[in-house]
Design an enzyme around this catalytic site. Structure first.
Site, PDB file in Angstrom:
ATOM      1  N   ASP A   8       0.799  -1.049  -0.102  1.00 25.68           N
ATOM      2  CA  ASP A   8       0.050  -0.052   0.190  1.00 25.68           C
ATOM      3  C   ASP A   8       0.915   1.126  -0.044  1.00 25.68           C
ATOM      4  O   ASP A   8       1.803   1.442   0.745  1.00 25.68           O
ATOM      5  CB  ASP A   8      -0.827  -0.174   1.472  1.00 25.68           C
ATOM      6  CG  ASP A   8      -1.722   1.172   1.189  1.00 25.68           C
ATOM      7  OD1 ASP A   8      -1.798   2.233   0.639  1.00 25.68           O
ATOM      8  OD2 ASP A   8      -3.025   0.899   1.897  1.00 25.68           O
ATOM      9  N   HIS A  28       0.768  20.053 -23.180  1.00 28.49           N
ATOM     10  CA  HIS A  28       1.153  19.579 -24.435  1.00 28.49           C
ATOM     11  C   HIS A  28       1.249  20.727 -25.604  1.00 28.49           C
ATOM     12  O   HIS A  28       2.360  20.965 -26.083  1.00 28.49           O
ATOM     13  CB  HIS A  28       0.304  18.687 -25.249  1.00 28.49           C
ATOM     14  CG  HIS A  28       0.168  17.248 -24.284  1.00 28.49           C
ATOM     15  ND1 HIS A  28       1.253  16.727 -23.577  1.00 28.49           N
ATOM     16  CD2 HIS A  28      -0.943  16.489 -23.945  1.00 28.49           C
ATOM     17  CE1 HIS A  28       0.796  15.720 -23.059  1.00 28.49           C
ATOM     18  NE2 HIS A  28      -0.358  15.592 -23.218  1.00 28.49           N
TER      19      HIS A  28
END
Length: 530
Positions: A99, A254
């Site tokens: 975890d 981007h």
């Protein structure tokens, strides 16, 4: 035809431990492991390496490797894996169940890495890839710091995926959090667009060829269009996307990165900090809009039902985990100005959208009309077209004489295509970027201040939409090229967005045939209005 050559740099690292957090995720399955496998079979990974894959699901090593093999067979550019080579590669992969929120996960990981390094009697490079949801970034970073897993700034690196924050304040907070635990040179903010072959080639194209750079300014360039059209819908990402939208998901990272590469001044050297400095200079010069200017210069849309590639698509508001009254944009078209000496008055048009007619990423640089109009049919301006996908192509549109007894002009093209010039398979973006991380090469990665300035550019737009969530929200049919209102912001520079459909460029040039004097006057009018 060029003969086969090695596009990837030679490895400099002898020993590396690579850790992927989010080992059972889609990114690991589709991109990371196929990329590492291709680097391995092309002899670009270090001679000795191990990959530790961390996730909370309990699976055995053999079953996990079989699952990864399915991903390589489906998504690797080299096709199905060679049985012997995959066996050699898979032997280097160890699954670590744990975890992310528990300390013992990192204690177990530390023991595995130390065991690997002790066996080699050498402390190697350590790379930690955060292929996880944003909420885990701080948790993992804190654990790596406390466990002293990533404590050598010359050897240890972390790779953080986008989204990096959801706004300027959260990005600043995350930057401060990471900077207290790691040096800037250890942090690699990855944007896979910067690893694409054609994107990297833009720098070479601009700064290694003197024929282009003297023309790369407002004296010769009329306007620039940067367009990323996606055929895909939001798919199973509806829950994430409805809290993000196209502006955060695509423009902030981007498309602004592509803008920086196109607009940057020549750096002092091909060196990471020099190139990053040149990019940040562009963002600092990008005009920040007020609310009124946002609605004059930015168009947003949301896809309705339609047909893409012969397949029916449902409307965005009907997608899984999307609110039925959602005002989240799936399309953005924006006009930006860079208030620098080089670019003053030149508009940069950025467009992106989902469920568009075709998958395409193109940059179109349109030059001003010839000042010498001695031919009556000299009506088509020069254009330089850079196609990033699906084809890797650079084309130049120019006027030429039609063969015959009379002087008649017709647009013609000169074309460079990777598939015609090179016979080898080109590396995927992640291959190039992962290799850069291992080598400590940060040129293609964003710096913290660059991320924050990109957020500064888009925050006024986000704030304006938040205040008026329904104002000027356009609808467009899936399978189209977006709302018709997106064409309006191009005026008077163009009538419509450039589209490359693998037809002759001379047939695709938009009609922009205003006289030079009229264009100059119109440019000045638009600049003053915005």
């Amino acid at each position: 035809m060029y003969t086969k050559r090695n596009h990837m740099k030679q490895k400099q690292v002898a020993l590396a431990s690579i850790t992927i957090f989010g080992a059972k995720g889609d990114l690991t399955y589709r991109k990371l492991i196929p990329a590492f496998y291709n680097l391995f079979i092309s002899h670009h990974l270090p001679s000795t390496f191990s990959i530790f894959c961390v996730d909370f699901l309990a699976v055995d090593d053999a079953g996990y490797r079989d699952w990864l093999l399915e991903g390589v067979n489906e998504f690797s550019r080299t096709g199905r894996a060679d049985a012997q080579k995959w066996t050699e590669f898979a032997a280097r992969i160890t699954y670590v169940q744990g975890d992310f929120m528990k300390k013992e996960t990192y204690s177990t990981l530390k023991g595995q890495i130390q065991k690997f390094e002790d066996k080699q009697q050498q402390r190697g490079v350590r790379m930690f890839y955060f292929a996880v949801a944003p909420r885990f970034i701080e948790v993992i970073a804190d654990a790596l710091c406390n466990q002293k897993l990533c404590n050598r700034d010359t050897l240890d690196r972390i790779v953080v995926e986008k989204p990096f924050g959801t706004d300027l304040d959260s990005a600043r907070k995350l930057n401060r959090y990471l900077s207290k635990r790691f040096k800037e040179k250890q942090i690699y903010h990855i944007d896979h667009y910067l690893g694409k072959e054609m994107v990297q080639n833009i720098l070479a194209f601009r700064f290694a060829n003197h024929v282009f750079e003297p023309l790369w300014n407002n004296q010769y360039i009329d306007h620039i269009q940067i367009s990323v059209a996606e055929e895909v819908s939001v798919g199973r990402r509806g829950g994430y996307y409805d809290s993000s939208g196209a502006l955060r998901d695509m423009i902030q990272n981007h498309l602004l990165q592509l803008l920086c590469i196109i607009a940057m001044d020549c750096p002092k050297a091909y060196e990471a900090e020099a190139i990053r400095d040149a990019k940040i200079k562009v963002l600092k010069s990008t005009r920040i809009y007020n609310t009124e200017q946002v609605f004059k210069n930015v168009v947003r849309g949301q896809y309705a039902a339609g047909v893409v590639g012969g397949q029916p698509r449902r409307a965005y508001r009907e997608e899984e985990q999307v609110k039925p009254d959602s005002t989240t944009e799936t399309f953005v078209a924006a006009r930006f100005f860079i208030d620098s000496e080089r670019w003053k008055g030149v508009p940069f048009f950025l467009r992106t959208g989902k469920n568009m007619a075709k998958q395409s990423t193109t940059i179109m640089i349109q030059f001003k009309e010839s000042p010498h109009k001695i031919f009556k049919d000299d009506i088509t301006p020069n254009q330089l077209i850079i196609s990033i996908q699906p084809e890797l192509e650079i084309g130049l549109l120019f006027e030429g004489k039609v063969p015959g007894l009379h002087m008649k002009l017709l647009p013609m093209e000169m074309d460079f295509m990777y598939k015609d010039a090179y016979i080898e398979s080109l590396p995927e973006a992640y291959e190039a970027l992962l290799l850069d991380v291992l080598d400590g090469e940060a040129t293609q990665f964003m710096r913290a201040d660059q991320i924050e300035w990109a957020w500064k550019v888009v925050m006024p737009i986000l704030n304006a939409w938040e205040k008026s969530p329904k104002k000027q929200l356009q609808s467009y049919e899936s399978g189209s090229w977006g709302p018709t209102a997106a064409n309006a912001i191009l005026k008077p520079f163009a009538k419509e967005w450039f589209r490359l459909n693998h037809e002759p460029l001379s047939e695709l040039a938009p009609a922009t045939t205003t006289a030079n004097a009229q264009t100059t006057a119109a440019n000045a009018e638009v600049t003053a209005a915005t």
